[in-house]
Design a protein around this motif. Structure first.
Motif, PDB file in Angstrom:
ATOM      1  N   ASP A  42       0.845  -1.254  -0.143  1.00 42.14           N
ATOM      2  CA  ASP A  42      -0.199   0.115  -0.149  1.00 42.14           C
ATOM      3  C   ASP A  42       1.398   1.468  -0.173  1.00 42.14           C
ATOM      4  OD1 ASP A  42      -1.944  -1.497   0.133  1.00 42.14           O
ATOM      5  OD2 ASP A  42      -2.443  -2.060   2.497  1.00 42.14           O
ATOM      6  N   GLY A  43       1.175   2.087  -1.196  1.00 42.02           N
ATOM      7  CA  GLY A  43       1.968   3.635  -1.470  1.00 42.02           C
ATOM      8  C   GLY A  43       2.159   3.475  -1.159  1.00 42.02           C
ATOM      9  N   PRO A  44       3.665   4.386  -1.576  1.00 41.63           N
ATOM     10  CA  PRO A  44       5.367   4.417  -1.939  1.00 41.63           C
ATOM     11  C   PRO A  44       6.183   3.802  -1.120  1.00 41.63           C
ATOM     12  CG  PRO A  44       3.332   6.766  -2.714  1.00 41.63           C
ATOM     13  CD  PRO A  44       2.323   5.803  -2.074  1.00 41.63           C
ATOM     14  N   GLN A  45       6.738   3.027  -2.135  1.00 44.90           N
ATOM     15  CA  GLN A  45       7.862   2.356  -0.589  1.00 44.90           C
ATOM     16  C   GLN A  45       8.925   3.038  -1.623  1.00 44.90           C
ATOM     17  OE1 GLN A  45       6.866  -0.227   0.625  1.00 44.90           O
ATOM     18  NE2 GLN A  45       5.041  -0.190   1.256  1.00 44.90           N
ATOM     19  N   THR A  46       9.913   2.893  -1.395  1.00 44.17           N
ATOM     20  CA  THR A  46      11.635   3.595  -0.917  1.00 44.17           C
ATOM     21  C   THR A  46      12.367   2.121  -1.083  1.00 44.17           C
ATOM     22  OG1 THR A  46      11.151   5.804   0.294  1.00 44.17           O
ATOM     23  CG2 THR A  46      12.920   4.974  -0.158  1.00 44.17           C
ATOM     24  N   PHE A  47      12.973   1.557  -2.087  1.00 43.74           N
ATOM     25  CA  PHE A  47      13.943  -0.165  -1.781  1.00 43.74           C
ATOM     26  C   PHE A  47      15.023   1.123  -2.215  1.00 43.74           C
ATOM     27  CE2 PHE A  47      10.073  -1.165  -3.278  1.00 43.74           C
ATOM     28  CZ  PHE A  47       9.312  -2.725  -2.506  1.00 43.74           C
ATOM     29  N   THR A  48      16.259   0.651  -1.267  1.00 43.62           N
ATOM     30  CA  THR A  48      17.572   0.829  -1.675  1.00 43.62           C
ATOM     31  C   THR A  48      18.813  -1.131  -1.964  1.00 43.62           C
ATOM     32  OG1 THR A  48      17.435   2.494  -0.194  1.00 43.62           O
ATOM     33  CG2 THR A  48      19.779   1.221  -0.480  1.00 43.62           C
ATOM     34  N   GLY A  49      19.540  -0.267  -2.748  1.00 46.61           N
ATOM     35  CA  GLY A  49      19.898  -1.905  -3.135  1.00 46.61           C
ATOM     36  C   GLY A  49      21.201  -1.642  -4.602  1.00 46.61           C
ATOM     37  N   VAL A  50      21.603  -2.940  -5.013  1.00 47.14           N
ATOM     38  CA  VAL A  50      22.472  -2.182  -5.979  1.00 47.14           C
ATOM     39  C   VAL A  50      22.054  -2.407  -7.626  1.00 47.14           C
ATOM     40  CG1 VAL A  50      24.034  -4.052  -6.680  1.00 47.14           C
ATOM     41  CG2 VAL A  50      24.204  -3.768  -4.655  1.00 47.14           C
ATOM     42  N   PRO A  51      22.083  -1.959  -8.511  1.00 45.39           N
ATOM     43  CA  PRO A  51      22.069  -1.857  -9.653  1.00 45.39           C
ATOM     44  C   PRO A  51      21.594  -3.528 -10.239  1.00 45.39           C
ATOM     45  CG  PRO A  51      23.074  -0.025  -8.978  1.00 45.39           C
ATOM     46  CD  PRO A  51      22.716  -0.771  -8.304  1.00 45.39           C
ATOM     47  N   VAL A  52      21.727  -4.063 -10.881  1.00 52.85           N
ATOM     48  CA  VAL A  52      21.585  -5.002 -10.889  1.00 52.85           C
ATOM     49  C   VAL A  52      22.462  -5.409 -12.432  1.00 52.85           C
ATOM     50  CG1 VAL A  52      20.777  -7.940 -12.737  1.00 52.85           C
ATOM     51  CG2 VAL A  52      19.646  -6.848 -11.095  1.00 52.85           C
ATOM     52  N   VAL A  53      22.601  -4.547 -13.261  1.00 48.15           N
ATOM     53  CA  VAL A  53      23.919  -3.897 -13.646  1.00 48.15           C
ATOM     54  C   VAL A  53      25.196  -3.822 -13.068  1.00 48.15           C
ATOM     55  CG1 VAL A  53      23.822  -1.062 -14.528  1.00 48.15           C
ATOM     56  CG2 VAL A  53      24.263  -2.988 -15.856  1.00 48.15           C
ATOM     57  N   ASP A  54      25.258  -3.327 -11.690  1.00 48.35           N
ATOM     58  CA  ASP A  54      26.775  -3.396 -11.058  1.00 48.35           C
ATOM     59  C   ASP A  54      27.057  -4.437 -11.077  1.00 48.35           C
ATOM     60  OD1 ASP A  54      26.138  -0.580 -12.008  1.00 48.35           O
ATOM     61  OD2 ASP A  54      26.200   0.097 -10.117  1.00 48.35           O
ATOM     62  N   LEU A  55      26.144  -5.057 -10.376  1.00 49.16           N
ATOM     63  CA  LEU A  55      26.484  -6.640  -9.651  1.00 49.16           C
ATOM     64  C   LEU A  55      26.634  -7.406 -10.572  1.00 49.16           C
ATOM     65  CD1 LEU A  55      25.966  -8.515  -7.448  1.00 49.16           C
ATOM     66  CD2 LEU A  55      24.633  -9.107  -8.334  1.00 49.16           C
ATOM     67  N   LEU A  56      26.234  -7.546 -11.812  1.00 45.23           N
ATOM     68  CA  LEU A  56      26.776  -8.536 -12.775  1.00 45.23           C
ATOM     69  C   LEU A  56      28.180  -7.601 -13.751  1.00 45.23           C
ATOM     70  CD1 LEU A  56      23.448  -9.045 -14.601  1.00 45.23           C
ATOM     71  CD2 LEU A  56      24.955 -10.526 -12.712  1.00 45.23           C
TER      72      LEU A  56
END
Length: 138
Positions: A42-56
């Motif tokens: 429900d409602g806007p969420q904020t997600f933080t993490g590593v871009p898949v392109v950077d990990l690869l």
């Protein structure tokens, strides 16, 4: 503890023929934050993490598809066409907090759904796996 194990067509390994990442190792890679709504919350969420392109890039991935598997052995395939800047991330935080298993963590694949209409599709939603723990580069 290891949160993510990557295997398959990779050039850089640290545990046998795999690249194993704990939270500290993931946090050493470039972090991005995505503000978006999802079909699961429900409602806007904020997600933080590593871009898949950077990990690869960090592990020297050389393939056409990711076989992405959750702790429950549920899996999806993510094609190389999604490994782009401003594409999906491997999120380890939701709304500023680490995610537990109960919260669909500790890792989730999140696309910037609100930022790109191409990601507001059943295909993108189906690739948004939670409780991620393994990736095989095919």
């Amino acid at each position: 503890p290891v949160l993510l194990t990557v295997s398959g067509k990779i050039d850089h390994t640290n545990v046998g023929n795999t690249a194993a990442f704990d939270l500290a190792m993931l946090e050493q890679l470039r972090a991005v934050t995505i503000h978006t709504t999802t079909i699961w919350s429900d409602g806007p969420q904020t997600f933080t993490g590593v871009p898949v392109v950077d990990l690869l890039a960090a592990i020297g991935a050389r393939g056409d598809s990711l076989h992405v598997t959750a702790i429950s052995d549920y899996f999806v395939h993510i094609p190389a066409s999604d490994w782009v800047e401003d594409g999906p991330i491997i999120a380890y935080m939701n709304n500023g907090e680490l995610m537990s298993l109960r919260d669909k963590g500790p890792l989730r694949v999140i696309y910037p759904y609100d930022g790109n209409p191409d990601y507001q599709t059943e295909v993108a939603y189906s690739r948004s796996i939670w409780q991620l723990d393994r990736i095989n580069i095919e």
